[in-house]
Design a protein around this motif. Structure first.
Motif, PDB file in Angstrom:
ATOM      1  N   VAL A  22       0.966  -0.971  -0.241  1.00 11.98           N
ATOM      2  CA  VAL A  22      -0.043  -0.032  -0.213  1.00 11.98           C
ATOM      3  C   VAL A  22       0.855   1.109   0.047  1.00 11.98           C
ATOM      4  CG1 VAL A  22      -1.734   1.289   1.297  1.00 11.98           C
ATOM      5  CG2 VAL A  22      -1.735  -1.267   1.252  1.00 11.98           C
ATOM      6  N   GLY A  23       1.883   1.414   0.762  1.00 13.48           N
ATOM      7  CA  GLY A  23       2.699   2.384   0.756  1.00 13.48           C
ATOM      8  C   GLY A  23       3.401   2.813  -0.370  1.00 13.48           C
ATOM      9  N   ASN A  24       3.705   1.424  -1.171  1.00 14.44           N
ATOM     10  CA  ASN A  24       4.601   1.842  -2.234  1.00 14.44           C
ATOM     11  C   ASN A  24       3.658   2.241  -3.412  1.00 14.44           C
ATOM     12  OD1 ASN A  24       7.770   0.618  -2.695  1.00 14.44           O
ATOM     13  ND2 ASN A  24       6.519   0.138  -0.607  1.00 14.44           N
ATOM     14  N   SER A  25       2.362   1.973  -3.379  1.00 19.52           N
ATOM     15  CA  SER A  25       1.555   2.219  -4.495  1.00 19.52           C
ATOM     16  C   SER A  25       1.433   3.803  -4.632  1.00 19.52           C
ATOM     17  CB  SER A  25       0.037   1.715  -4.087  1.00 19.52           C
ATOM     18  OG  SER A  25      -0.576   2.082  -3.135  1.00 19.52           O
ATOM     19  N   PHE A  26       1.666   4.525  -3.527  1.00 19.32           N
ATOM     20  CA  PHE A  26       1.710   5.988  -3.390  1.00 19.32           C
ATOM     21  C   PHE A  26       3.126   6.656  -4.060  1.00 19.32           C
ATOM     22  CE2 PHE A  26      -1.586   4.780  -0.772  1.00 19.32           C
ATOM     23  CZ  PHE A  26      -2.923   5.479  -1.374  1.00 19.32           C
ATOM     24  N   MET A  27       3.848   5.846  -4.264  1.00 13.24           N
ATOM     25  CA  MET A  27       5.161   6.346  -4.912  1.00 13.24           C
ATOM     26  C   MET A  27       5.353   6.244  -6.311  1.00 13.24           C
ATOM     27  SD  MET A  27       8.024   4.383  -2.482  1.00 13.24           S
ATOM     28  CE  MET A  27       7.972   4.187  -0.947  1.00 13.24           C
ATOM     29  N   GLY A  28       5.952   7.526  -6.899  1.00 10.56           N
ATOM     30  CA  GLY A  28       6.207   7.583  -8.442  1.00 10.56           C
ATOM     31  C   GLY A  28       7.182   6.643  -8.763  1.00 10.56           C
ATOM     32  N   THR A  29       7.414   6.864 -10.008  1.00  9.40           N
ATOM     33  CA  THR A  29       8.204   5.713 -10.631  1.00  9.40           C
ATOM     34  C   THR A  29       9.770   5.900 -10.464  1.00  9.40           C
ATOM     35  OG1 THR A  29       6.812   5.514 -12.387  1.00  9.40           O
ATOM     36  CG2 THR A  29       8.934   4.782 -13.127  1.00  9.40           C
ATOM     37  N   LEU A  30      10.115   7.135 -10.437  1.00 17.44           N
ATOM     38  CA  LEU A  30      11.265   7.700 -10.012  1.00 17.44           C
ATOM     39  C   LEU A  30      11.881   7.217  -8.667  1.00 17.44           C
ATOM     40  CD1 LEU A  30      11.532  11.238 -11.855  1.00 17.44           C
ATOM     41  CD2 LEU A  30      12.466   9.070 -12.643  1.00 17.44           C
ATOM     42  N   GLU A  31      10.908   7.375  -7.622  1.00 21.71           N
ATOM     43  CA  GLU A  31      11.309   7.140  -6.314  1.00 21.71           C
ATOM     44  C   GLU A  31      11.443   5.661  -6.052  1.00 21.71           C
ATOM     45  OE1 GLU A  31       9.636   7.919  -1.744  1.00 21.71           O
ATOM     46  OE2 GLU A  31       8.464   8.740  -3.489  1.00 21.71           O
ATOM     47  N   LEU A  32      10.337   4.819  -6.828  1.00 19.07           N
ATOM     48  CA  LEU A  32      10.599   3.291  -6.811  1.00 19.07           C
ATOM     49  C   LEU A  32      11.979   2.962  -7.344  1.00 19.07           C
ATOM     50  CD1 LEU A  32       6.910   2.596  -7.655  1.00 19.07           C
ATOM     51  CD2 LEU A  32       8.099   2.058  -5.389  1.00 19.07           C
ATOM     52  N   GLN A  33      12.210   3.556  -8.611  1.00 18.71           N
ATOM     53  CA  GLN A  33      13.570   3.193  -9.073  1.00 18.71           C
ATOM     54  C   GLN A  33      14.855   3.364  -8.210  1.00 18.71           C
ATOM     55  OE1 GLN A  33      13.339   4.670 -13.034  1.00 18.71           O
ATOM     56  NE2 GLN A  33      12.096   3.085 -13.897  1.00 18.71           N
ATOM     57  N   GLU A  34      14.791   4.470  -7.734  1.00 25.83           N
ATOM     58  CA  GLU A  34      15.764   5.049  -6.777  1.00 25.83           C
ATOM     59  C   GLU A  34      15.764   3.923  -5.629  1.00 25.83           C
ATOM     60  OE1 GLU A  34      16.893   8.535  -3.553  1.00 25.83           O
ATOM     61  OE2 GLU A  34      15.184   8.742  -4.897  1.00 25.83           O
ATOM     62  N   ALA A  35      14.627   3.325  -5.026  1.00 23.50           N
ATOM     63  CA  ALA A  35      14.849   2.633  -3.825  1.00 23.50           C
ATOM     64  C   ALA A  35      14.988   1.011  -4.049  1.00 23.50           C
ATOM     65  CB  ALA A  35      13.533   2.425  -3.113  1.00 23.50           C
ATOM     66  N   TYR A  36      14.697   0.582  -5.521  1.00 22.05           N
ATOM     67  CA  TYR A  36      14.826  -0.658  -5.743  1.00 22.05           C
ATOM     68  C   TYR A  36      15.388  -0.795  -7.074  1.00 22.05           C
ATOM     69  CZ  TYR A  36      11.071  -0.227  -2.325  1.00 22.05           C
ATOM     70  OH  TYR A  36      10.169  -0.158  -1.377  1.00 22.05           O
ATOM     71  N   GLY A  37      16.167   0.015  -7.405  1.00 23.90           N
ATOM     72  CA  GLY A  37      16.942   0.104  -8.768  1.00 23.90           C
ATOM     73  C   GLY A  37      17.671  -1.108  -8.842  1.00 23.90           C
ATOM     74  N   ALA A  38      18.583  -1.578  -7.665  1.00 27.65           N
ATOM     75  CA  ALA A  38      19.470  -2.910  -8.037  1.00 27.65           C
ATOM     76  C   ALA A  38      18.633  -3.961  -8.251  1.00 27.65           C
ATOM     77  CB  ALA A  38      20.068  -3.001  -6.736  1.00 27.65           C
ATOM     78  N   VAL A  39      17.324  -4.072  -7.835  1.00 28.00           N
ATOM     79  CA  VAL A  39      16.395  -5.391  -7.953  1.00 28.00           C
ATOM     80  C   VAL A  39      16.049  -5.105  -9.395  1.00 28.00           C
ATOM     81  CG1 VAL A  39      14.375  -6.590  -7.352  1.00 28.00           C
ATOM     82  CG2 VAL A  39      15.680  -5.536  -5.674  1.00 28.00           C
ATOM     83  N   LEU A  40      15.566  -3.945  -9.879  1.00 24.97           N
ATOM     84  CA  LEU A  40      15.058  -3.882 -11.123  1.00 24.97           C
ATOM     85  C   LEU A  40      16.141  -3.815 -12.193  1.00 24.97           C
ATOM     86  CD1 LEU A  40      12.389  -1.184 -10.328  1.00 24.97           C
ATOM     87  CD2 LEU A  40      11.930  -3.406 -10.517  1.00 24.97           C
ATOM     88  N   GLY A  41      16.997  -4.097 -11.772  1.00 19.81           N
ATOM     89  CA  GLY A  41      18.215  -3.928 -12.762  1.00 19.81           C
ATOM     90  C   GLY A  41      18.495  -2.501 -13.427  1.00 19.81           C
ATOM     91  N   ASN A  42      17.999  -1.351 -13.179  1.00 19.64           N
ATOM     92  CA  ASN A  42      18.261  -0.085 -13.582  1.00 19.64           C
ATOM     93  C   ASN A  42      19.173   0.768 -12.976  1.00 19.64           C
ATOM     94  OD1 ASN A  42      15.981  -0.473 -15.315  1.00 19.64           O
ATOM     95  ND2 ASN A  42      14.584   0.562 -13.565  1.00 19.64           N
ATOM     96  N   ALA A  43      20.058   0.209 -11.910  1.00 24.54           N
ATOM     97  CA  ALA A  43      21.132   0.710 -11.143  1.00 24.54           C
ATOM     98  C   ALA A  43      21.633  -0.191 -10.225  1.00 24.54           C
ATOM     99  CB  ALA A  43      20.693   2.071 -10.551  1.00 24.54           C
ATOM    100  N   GLY A  44      22.910   0.292  -9.897  1.00 25.89           N
ATOM    101  CA  GLY A  44      23.734  -0.504  -8.801  1.00 25.89           C
ATOM    102  C   GLY A  44      23.344  -0.019  -7.185  1.00 25.89           C
TER     103      GLY A  44
END
Length: 276
Positions: A22-44
């Motif tokens: 529920v908390g993450n459903s109120f986050m934008g794409t950029l914030e989610l990629q910043e938080a979970y970029g390593a899992v998504l393969g977008n950042a280290g």
């Protein structure tokens, strides 16, 4: 005190994934990629688990509900398929459970044993036989490919049979003495007293078929007929915010159903002996 603390910790572990979603459903794409970029393969780098968004936004929910027609198509597909299954189970399963519980006939034990064997079999075991039968009936890639096997599911019969069997025999005999026929006894005694078991069976099957993935992936090929449970695997990493929003929306019917029928569910599960 210690016992309450222990149950509180267990409850916290169980509810954490829900709060996280529920908390993450109120986050934008950029914030989610910043938080979970390593899992998504977008950042280290590492992964930061966030329950409260830094910059709350309703954009993912608005985009899901306003700009995603595929979501609504799959939502109504799920409604059509799931409630089709439940309606069929009510028509087929309730009389079958009543017959197993209240009548004695030749082969009853063997037939009920077959029901139990079918109940514990996973989908992978019956997948090939169901596929061949549906193909023979020309039902592949149709909504009936999911509805028909679900209608003849043995699990609701198992729950309702044990609940119907718990009805006192003296009540049935008294009704017969008063002149009630078999159909009248079923309608006036069996259905009212068996309501908790019926509701529990239907609700548990609602959860099963609302979240089904394997059967739709096996029996459906046309995307316009996919249920909502197949919507999330189609979302790419750049739409991760929509994925969280879709997860919350998909969860709402199940939560509302539980809040409405939790007492029926508790009574039905207790009566069926599943607590043991």
């Amino acid at each position: 005190m210690i016992k309450r603390l222990m149950w509180g910790i267990i409850g916290g572990f169980m509810i954490f994934p829900l709060l996280f979603m529920v908390g993450n459903s109120f986050m934008g794409t950029l914030e989610l990629q910043e938080a979970y970029g390593a899992v998504l393969g977008n950042a280290g780098g590492g992964v930061s688990m966030r329950l409260i968004p830094r910059y709350p936004t309703l954009r993912p929910l608005v985009e899901l509900l306003m700009d995603s027609p595929g979501f609504f198509v799959m939502f109504w597909n799920s409604v059509r398929q799931v409630f089709g299954v439940l309606a069929g189970q009510a028509v087929i399963g309730i009389p079958a459970a009543w017959a197993f519980a209240r009548y004695r006939f030749r082969g009853r034990r063997v037939l009920f044993m077959i029901y139990m064997i079918l109940m514990i079999m996973p989908f992978q075991v019956t997948m090939v036989s169901n596929y061949l039968l549906l193909s023979k009936l020309s039902l592949m890639d149709t909504h009936f490919a999911l509805i028909l096997p679900g209608v003849f599911s043995t699990f609701p019969v198992f729950i309702m049979e044990k609940f119907f069997r718990a009805i006192p025999e003296t009540m049935i005999e008294a009704a017969k003495v008063d002149g009630a026929g078999s159909l009248c006894i079923f309608l006036k005694i069996g259905l009212p007293l068996g309501a908790p078991g019926i509701m529990a069976a239907l609700f548990l099957n609602f959860l099963e078929y609302w979240n089904a993935i394997e059967a739709p992936m096996t029996f459906l090929k046309t995307k316009s007929k996919f249920p909502l449970s197949l919507y999330l695997p189609d979302i790419t990493t750049d739409q991760i915010s929509i994925a969280f929003a879709a997860s919350v929306v998909m969860m709402i019917p199940a939560v509302l159903g539980f809040l409405w029928g939790k007492e029926y569910l508790r009574m039905g599960i207790a009566a069926s002996g599943l607590k043991e």
